[in-house]
Design a protein around this motif. Structure first.
Motif, PDB file in Angstrom:
ATOM      1  N   SER A 165       1.496   4.359  10.951  1.00 58.75           N
ATOM      2  CA  SER A 165       0.042   4.213  11.003  1.00 58.75           C
ATOM      3  C   SER A 165      -0.630   5.533  11.377  1.00 58.75           C
ATOM      4  O   SER A 165      -1.636   5.928  10.771  1.00 58.75           O
ATOM      5  CB  SER A 165      -0.331   3.122  12.015  1.00 58.75           C
ATOM      6  OG  SER A 165      -1.739   3.006  12.121  1.00 58.75           O
ATOM      7  N   ALA A 168      -0.430   7.965   8.390  1.00 61.34           N
ATOM      8  CA  ALA A 168      -1.388   7.614   7.338  1.00 61.34           C
ATOM      9  C   ALA A 168      -2.810   7.987   7.754  1.00 61.34           C
ATOM     10  O   ALA A 168      -3.593   8.506   6.949  1.00 61.34           O
ATOM     11  CB  ALA A 168      -1.297   6.126   7.026  1.00 61.34           C
ATOM     12  N   LYS A 181      -6.637   4.671   0.596  1.00 61.65           N
ATOM     13  CA  LYS A 181      -5.727   4.174   1.622  1.00 61.65           C
ATOM     14  C   LYS A 181      -4.306   4.058   1.077  1.00 61.65           C
ATOM     15  O   LYS A 181      -3.338   4.333   1.782  1.00 61.65           O
ATOM     16  CB  LYS A 181      -6.201   2.814   2.133  1.00 61.65           C
ATOM     17  CG  LYS A 181      -7.455   2.864   2.988  1.00 61.65           C
ATOM     18  CD  LYS A 181      -7.775   1.482   3.524  1.00 61.65           C
ATOM     19  CE  LYS A 181      -9.013   1.512   4.414  1.00 61.65           C
ATOM     20  NZ  LYS A 181      -9.327   0.159   4.945  1.00 61.65           N
ATOM     21  N   ALA A 185      -1.019   5.877   2.493  1.00 61.28           N
ATOM     22  CA  ALA A 185       0.148   5.092   2.881  1.00 61.28           C
ATOM     23  C   ALA A 185       1.397   5.583   2.161  1.00 61.28           C
ATOM     24  O   ALA A 185       2.480   5.692   2.753  1.00 61.28           O
ATOM     25  CB  ALA A 185      -0.092   3.618   2.563  1.00 61.28           C
ATOM     26  N   GLU A 207       1.822  -0.950   2.951  1.00 63.03           N
ATOM     27  CA  GLU A 207       0.439  -1.325   3.233  1.00 63.03           C
ATOM     28  C   GLU A 207       0.366  -2.577   4.094  1.00 63.03           C
ATOM     29  O   GLU A 207      -0.484  -2.679   4.987  1.00 63.03           O
ATOM     30  CB  GLU A 207      -0.319  -1.530   1.925  1.00 63.03           C
ATOM     31  CG  GLU A 207      -0.611  -0.239   1.173  1.00 63.03           C
ATOM     32  CD  GLU A 207      -1.332  -0.490  -0.140  1.00 63.03           C
ATOM     33  OE1 GLU A 207      -2.326   0.209  -0.410  1.00 63.03           O
ATOM     34  OE2 GLU A 207      -0.896  -1.390  -0.886  1.00 63.03           O
ATOM     35  N   LEU A 210       1.152  -1.606   7.659  1.00 65.18           N
ATOM     36  CA  LEU A 210       0.016  -0.924   8.272  1.00 65.18           C
ATOM     37  C   LEU A 210      -1.073  -1.907   8.662  1.00 65.18           C
ATOM     38  O   LEU A 210      -1.643  -1.809   9.755  1.00 65.18           O
ATOM     39  CB  LEU A 210      -0.528   0.130   7.305  1.00 65.18           C
ATOM     40  CG  LEU A 210       0.359   1.354   7.054  1.00 65.18           C
ATOM     41  CD1 LEU A 210      -0.218   2.220   5.940  1.00 65.18           C
ATOM     42  CD2 LEU A 210       0.514   2.178   8.324  1.00 65.18           C
TER      43      LEU A 210
END
Length: 218
Positions: A165, A168, A181, A185, A207, A210
């Motif tokens: 996290s 990213a 996003k 990621a 994803e 996350l």
């Protein structure tokens, strides 16, 4: 002269030594493949990605080591509740000392602190306030522990997901051009894989990890 009191048999303590912390030098080394990938990303990401990632993966390794040494979550909850019971027992015992002991404690407290042990303004009141606050803090800790699964492996994955996290987020915030996003990621996934951290290859699964981490592990 320090007087050594005898341990109360009815009040158990942790007799075994435990090593739940980390020690030594934090390992911030990363493989050559990760350094090469970061060099390739320099044209896309501003800031000091290499230095940041080394510090962050060092913290990840330290936390993972601590998580591997730590007991399972249900065991931690048991120990927290045990500590709360001991706090209550200590408060009850000190509030109900036998007569002679109570008199000696009050006399000693007056000589040392110019105040009584019991009663309004007594020293025991300070301990009681601290014990109540400590009990509240332990209750909050128990609630937080309840948010996570009850196995050691889950703790290690939590450390990994936190690293994923953060990577990213760093990539999104420092991208020289607008970035989705999903792309952030995907890049974070590639960076962790290059560093030898096990993460899913499927970007959709990344994803999901996350999203679940941002929602507090639910």
């Amino acid at each position: 002269m320090t007087i050594q009191a005898k341990r109360a048999k009815a009040l158990p303590v942790l007799d075994r030594e435990v090593d739940w912390g980390t020690g030594g030098i934090v390992d911030e080394r990363i493989p050559a493949a990760a350094e090469a990938l970061i060099q390739d990303l320099e044209s896309e990401i501003s800031g000091e990605l290499l230095d940041w990632f080394k510090r962050r993966i060092g913290r990840y390794r330290a936390y993972s080591e601590m998580a591997d040494k730590s007991p399972a979550t249900h065991e931690e909850v048991r120990l927290v509740r045990e500590a709360q019971r001991y706090l209550l027992e200590v408060r009850q015992r000190l509030s109900n000392l036998p007569p002679s002991a109570d008199a000696h404690v009050n006399a000693a407290c007056w000589r040392r602190h110019n105040r009584l042990f019991h009663g309004t303004g007594g020293l025991l009141g300070d301990l009681d306030v601290l014990a109540r606050e400590t009990d509240t803090l332990l209750a909050i800790a128990e609630q937080e522990l309840g948010r996570y699964p009850g196995s050691k492996g889950a703790k290690s994955k939590s450390a990994r997901d936190s690293l994923l996290s953060d990577a990213a987020q760093y990539i999104r915030e420092n991208s020289r051009n607008p970035i989705t996003k999903r792309k952030a990621a995907e890049t974070a996934r590639d960076l962790l894989l290059a560093a030898g951290v096990s993460v899913p290859a499927d970007v959709k699964e990344v994803e999901r990890l996350l999203q679940r981490f941002r929602e507090g592990g639910k």
